[in-house]
Design an enzyme around this catalytic site. Sequence first.
Site, PDB file in Angstrom:
ATOM      1  N   ASP A   1     -52.413  15.694  14.425  1.00 28.10           N
ATOM      2  CA  ASP A   1     -51.701  14.951  15.473  1.00 28.10           C
ATOM      3  C   ASP A   1     -52.705  14.470  16.520  1.00 28.10           C
ATOM      4  O   ASP A   1     -53.739  15.096  16.752  1.00 28.10           O
ATOM      5  CB  ASP A   1     -50.655  15.873  16.126  1.00 28.10           C
ATOM      6  CG  ASP A   1     -49.713  15.145  17.079  1.00 28.10           C
ATOM      7  OD1 ASP A   1     -48.580  14.844  16.664  1.00 28.10           O
ATOM      8  OD2 ASP A   1     -50.106  14.890  18.243  1.00 28.10           O
TER       9      ASP A   1
ATOM     10  N   ASP B   1     -49.193   9.926  15.310  1.00 27.37           N
ATOM     11  CA  ASP B   1     -49.430   9.176  16.549  1.00 27.37           C
ATOM     12  C   ASP B   1     -50.900   8.783  16.715  1.00 27.37           C
ATOM     13  O   ASP B   1     -51.277   8.239  17.761  1.00 27.37           O
ATOM     14  CB  ASP B   1     -48.912   9.937  17.782  1.00 27.37           C
ATOM     15  CG  ASP B   1     -49.202  11.421  17.755  1.00 27.37           C
ATOM     16  OD1 ASP B   1     -49.948  11.871  16.869  1.00 27.37           O
ATOM     17  OD2 ASP B   1     -48.693  12.141  18.642  1.00 27.37           O
TER      18      ASP B   1
ATOM     19  N   HIS C   1     -46.772  22.042  20.041  1.00 25.36           N
ATOM     20  CA  HIS C   1     -47.051  22.392  21.447  1.00 25.36           C
ATOM     21  C   HIS C   1     -46.325  23.665  21.890  1.00 25.36           C
ATOM     22  O   HIS C   1     -46.641  24.216  22.943  1.00 25.36           O
ATOM     23  CB  HIS C   1     -46.662  21.247  22.388  1.00 25.36           C
ATOM     24  CG  HIS C   1     -47.455  20.005  22.185  1.00 25.36           C
ATOM     25  ND1 HIS C   1     -48.827  19.982  22.256  1.00 25.36           N
ATOM     26  CD2 HIS C   1     -47.082  18.732  21.877  1.00 25.36           C
ATOM     27  CE1 HIS C   1     -49.256  18.744  22.012  1.00 25.36           C
ATOM     28  NE2 HIS C   1     -48.224  17.968  21.777  1.00 25.36           N
TER      29      HIS C   1
HETATM   30  C1  OKP Z   1     -46.005  15.469  21.430  1.00 26.32           C
HETATM   31  B1  OKP Z   1     -46.686  15.458  20.058  1.00 26.32           B
HETATM   32  C2  OKP Z   1     -45.338  11.348  29.616  1.00 26.32           C
HETATM   33  C3  OKP Z   1     -45.798  11.661  28.220  1.00 26.32           C
HETATM   34  C4  OKP Z   1     -45.840  13.138  28.041  1.00 26.32           C
HETATM   35  C5  OKP Z   1     -46.907  14.052  26.129  1.00 26.32           C
HETATM   36  C6  OKP Z   1     -46.990  13.811  24.683  1.00 26.32           C
HETATM   37  C7  OKP Z   1     -46.281  14.826  23.845  1.00 26.32           C
HETATM   38  C8  OKP Z   1     -46.691  14.609  22.419  1.00 26.32           C
HETATM   39  N1  OKP Z   1     -44.033  10.847  29.621  1.00 26.32           N
HETATM   40  N2  OKP Z   1     -45.732  13.487  26.688  1.00 26.32           N
HETATM   41  O1  OKP Z   1     -47.969  16.030  20.040  1.00 26.32           O
HETATM   42  O2  OKP Z   1     -46.774  14.167  19.445  1.00 26.32           O
HETATM   43 ZN    ZN Z   2     -48.791  14.039  19.350  1.00 24.65          ZN
END
Ligand code: OKP
Ligand code: ZN
Length: 362
Positions: A212, A301, A176
């Site tokens: 991802d 994930d 990200h």
């Molecule tokens: C990072 B990676 C709210 C959730 C916000 C967004 C996900 C970030 C994912 N507390 N977080 O792509 O696994």
């Molecule tokens: Zn993710």
Amino acid sequence: MLIIASELQRLHHGSELDGGVVIASWESPARAAYVTEALIASGRRITPADPPDLEELHLIHDRGYLEFLASAWDQWIAAGHQGPAAMGFAFPPRSAYRISSPHPEARSDEAQVPDTPRPDNIEGLLGYYSFAVDCSIGEHTWEAALGSVACAQTAATRLSRGERAAFALCRPPGHHATANQFGGYCYLNNAAAAAQRLLTHGMHRIAVIDVDYHHGNGTQDIFYHRDDVLMASIHCDPRQQFPYFSGYADEIGTGAGRGWNLNVPLPRGTTASRWMEGLDTILERVQAAQVDAVVVSLGLDTFAHDPISDFGLEREDFTQMGAILAGMECPTLFVLEGGYATEELGHNTVAVLDGFSGAAAS
Ligand code: OKP
Ligand code: ZN
């Protein structure tokens, strides 16, 4: 398979705004511990990362952004804060400034778009250099982010010297992180650093395959105008899920990079068979690109039991994913991204690597 890790990564544990409450981030140091444990239990050896090359990071991140990350905690303390975590809270308004666009050169009204004003204090700068409040900077975040990116760079060097495959145990994750903003638990873009290192070491064209659950908006942003890196991502539809503002199918790259970005968004609740079809679409594009190496942004994930995601992949699907990726018969560098079913993360990682190695050997 060569495995690269760094102890420094354990130093960081971010905070995130979750349901209106600031909590210890889902992206925890324990993730690295579980992955390490499972890799060792599977009979693999872990090689420590070489020191990071900060100069090379300037090819993928803005100089001002890197200087900010390196000094943010000291600035935070100097401003009188006691900790525990530096976070942004105010962001540039939509469409007002160039920083709002992931690919400013594509904007027709570029001439009229002023540069985003740069605040002169840490509270403002945190918003200038981030895009989400799920991410914070603590005392050791910079060290950990450097340790993480060092794993990617080291693994890439080894791949460029003839290694068939490598796994970089990177945390915090990276996909990200854009050229100039952190967010989504990411600070330095590890996969982009790996791709850049492979190019620096003489390769001509690299594919990043981002599996991802979330769109790799940072990697897309960094390579959007370039044709030496094909960025291909399969993820939950951004209309429904973080990062919300990129990852749509019509984002195909710009300028020389036109045609070198591929997004395959899938609806919430996507199951393994549909997901594997999406992966096929990506592999076809990658095969046509005739790349010298593949960097896999390995987020786990998509797991059916992930606490913050909702795809339906099971352990055996990860094994199959590894085998399919091996079928490309291309030097492959796995870079760890997300995966928040923490106690299962190591087993899921091993499943991918076993699938890959089993297929690569046969
Ligand atoms: C990072 B990676 C709210 C959730 C916000 C967004 C996900 C970030 C994912 N507390 N977080 O792509 O696994
Ligand atoms: Zn993710």
